[in-house]
Design a protein around this motif. Sequence first.
Motif, mmCIF file in Angstrom:
data_model
loop_
_atom_site.group_PDB
_atom_site.id
_atom_site.type_symbol
_atom_site.label_atom_id
_atom_site.label_comp_id
_atom_site.label_asym_id
_atom_site.label_seq_id
_atom_site.Cartn_x
_atom_site.Cartn_y
_atom_site.Cartn_z
ATOM 1 N N VAL A 98 0.836 -1.199 0.000
ATOM 2 C CA VAL A 98 0.000 0.000 0.000
ATOM 3 C C VAL A 98 0.868 1.245 0.000
ATOM 4 O O VAL A 98 0.637 2.195 -0.760
ATOM 5 N N ASN A 99 1.892 1.272 0.868
ATOM 6 C CA ASN A 99 2.749 2.452 0.942
ATOM 7 C C ASN A 99 3.481 2.686 -0.375
ATOM 8 O O ASN A 99 3.572 3.822 -0.854
ATOM 9 N N GLU A 308 -7.000 5.075 -9.287
ATOM 10 C CA GLU A 308 -7.931 3.945 -9.298
ATOM 11 C C GLU A 308 -7.241 2.679 -8.784
ATOM 12 O O GLU A 308 -7.842 1.867 -8.071
ATOM 13 N N ALA A 309 -5.992 2.498 -9.175
ATOM 14 C CA ALA A 309 -5.229 1.348 -8.690
ATOM 15 C C ALA A 309 -5.010 1.429 -7.185
ATOM 16 O O ALA A 309 -5.024 0.403 -6.483
ATOM 17 N N TYR A 314 -6.256 -0.504 -1.655
ATOM 18 C CA TYR A 314 -6.836 -0.352 -0.320
ATOM 19 C C TYR A 314 -7.837 -1.472 -0.034
ATOM 20 O O TYR A 314 -7.856 -2.057 1.060
ATOM 21 N N LEU A 315 -8.683 -1.774 -1.014
ATOM 22 C CA LEU A 315 -9.717 -2.785 -0.812
ATOM 23 C C LEU A 315 -9.105 -4.165 -0.615
ATOM 24 O O LEU A 315 -9.540 -4.936 0.253
ATOM 25 N N ILE A 331 -12.858 0.474 5.330
ATOM 26 C CA ILE A 331 -11.793 0.844 4.384
ATOM 27 C C ILE A 331 -10.945 1.993 4.932
ATOM 28 O O ILE A 331 -9.749 2.063 4.662
ATOM 29 N N GLU A 332 -11.538 2.868 5.710
ATOM 30 C CA GLU A 332 -10.762 3.986 6.270
ATOM 31 C C GLU A 332 -9.631 3.515 7.170
ATOM 32 O O GLU A 332 -8.681 4.258 7.411
ATOM 33 N N GLU A 333 -9.711 2.278 7.661
ATOM 34 C CA GLU A 333 -8.629 1.758 8.506
ATOM 35 C C GLU A 333 -7.324 1.584 7.744
ATOM 36 O O GLU A 333 -6.234 1.650 8.343
ATOM 37 N N VAL A 334 -7.399 1.334 6.444
ATOM 38 C CA VAL A 334 -6.192 1.063 5.656
ATOM 39 C C VAL A 334 -5.839 2.209 4.726
ATOM 40 O O VAL A 334 -4.779 2.189 4.100
ATOM 41 N N ARG A 335 -6.699 3.200 4.646
ATOM 42 C CA ARG A 335 -6.467 4.301 3.708
ATOM 43 C C ARG A 335 -5.373 5.220 4.216
ATOM 44 O O ARG A 335 -5.325 5.547 5.413
#
Length: 336
Positions: A98-99, A308-309, A314-315, A331-335
Motif C-alpha cells: 500500500v505504501n 484507481e489502482a 486499499y480494498l 476501508i478507512e482503517e487502511v487508507r
Amino acid sequence: MRIALAGAGRIGARHAAALSALPEIESVLVADADPRRARELAARVRGARAVDTVGKLFTEGADGLVVTAATDAHAALVGASVTAGMPVFCEKPLASTVNGTFQTVAAARAAGVPVQVGFQRRFDAGYLVARDAVASGRLGWLHTVRSCSFDPAPPPAGYIPTSGGLFRDCVIHDLDSIRFVTGREVVRVMAAGGNKGDEVFRESGDVDTGTALVTLDDGTLCTASATRYNAAGYDVRLEVFGSKDSVVAGLDDQTPVTPLPERDRPAWPAAESYSGFLERFAAAYDAELRAFTDLVAGRRRNPCPPEEALEACYLAEACELSRHEGRVVEIEEVRR
C-alpha cells in the motif's frame, strides 16, 4: 509511434505482439532483466528490437513505456518513466505494498505524466455493457453484485510466496470491477479464505480459495470470490441484480458451468472452456493497449489512472486484514 516494453515474459510477449499489430506503431523496443529473453521475443515480433538493458529504454527516444516486468520492479520503472516525462502503462499492481503504491501515485501526480494501470476488465465488452446498464437506471436500484475469478489450476509454486496473496493478486480485479461497474465506493469488507489444495499456499500464509463480502456506500451488498482450483476451466463473471432487471458479464458458450438437470438440454459449454486469462480477455487486452496509444497521442483521457489502482489496493489490503483478524474492516482503517 515508438513504444518501449519492459518485461519479456508471458504477458510481455502478448503485449508486444498486440502493439506491433497497431498501424501507428513504428517499432517496439524490448528489454528484460534477462537480455536473451528480450532478444528472443524481439525476433518473434514484427517491428520489435531488443535493447541490452531496461535502463536503455529511456534513452532510445520512445514515446511511451509498457511495464510487464516482475511485480517488484513496477514502482521503480514507473518512477523512472514519469521522471523522464514518458507516459507509462503498467500492469497491476503499481507496487507490492500500500505504501509503495501511495508513493508511486504521488510521484506520478507530481510529475504530471500519464500513468495507465492495467485492469483489463474495464475494457471487456460485457463489463462495459453492465456499467452502462447500471448508469442508465435500467436495473433500478442495486441490491446484489456477485463477482468471481476462478482459475483452472494454481500458478507455479514459486510464484505463490511473492504474489501478495489471493486477495491482492487475484480478487483485486473483482474489487476494481465492482467499483468500476457500479460507480460506487466500498465502505467495508468481511473476508475469509480456505486451503484444501497444495500446502504451498498455507506455507506462504496464503489461501487457495477466498470470498469477500463487500458493502458499498449506498448499502448494496457484493461478493467477490476466487479460487486456484476450478478444473472445469477459467471462469470470470460479474452478475448485477437490481430492483428492475439483472445482467451478467462473462456468460457465454465458453463459460465452464453446467446447467442442471442436464437432461434434454444442449451441451454447455458448447465450445471448449476458456483456458486462462490471456484467452478470456484477449479483446480487452488489445483495447487497453489501443487506449494507451491514444493516451500517449493525446487523443483521450486516462481510462485507468493510478488513483484507481490505489483504491483497489486499499480494498485488497482490507480483505487481507479481515481474513487474518476474522472481523469486519472499514476501508478507512487502511487508507493513507
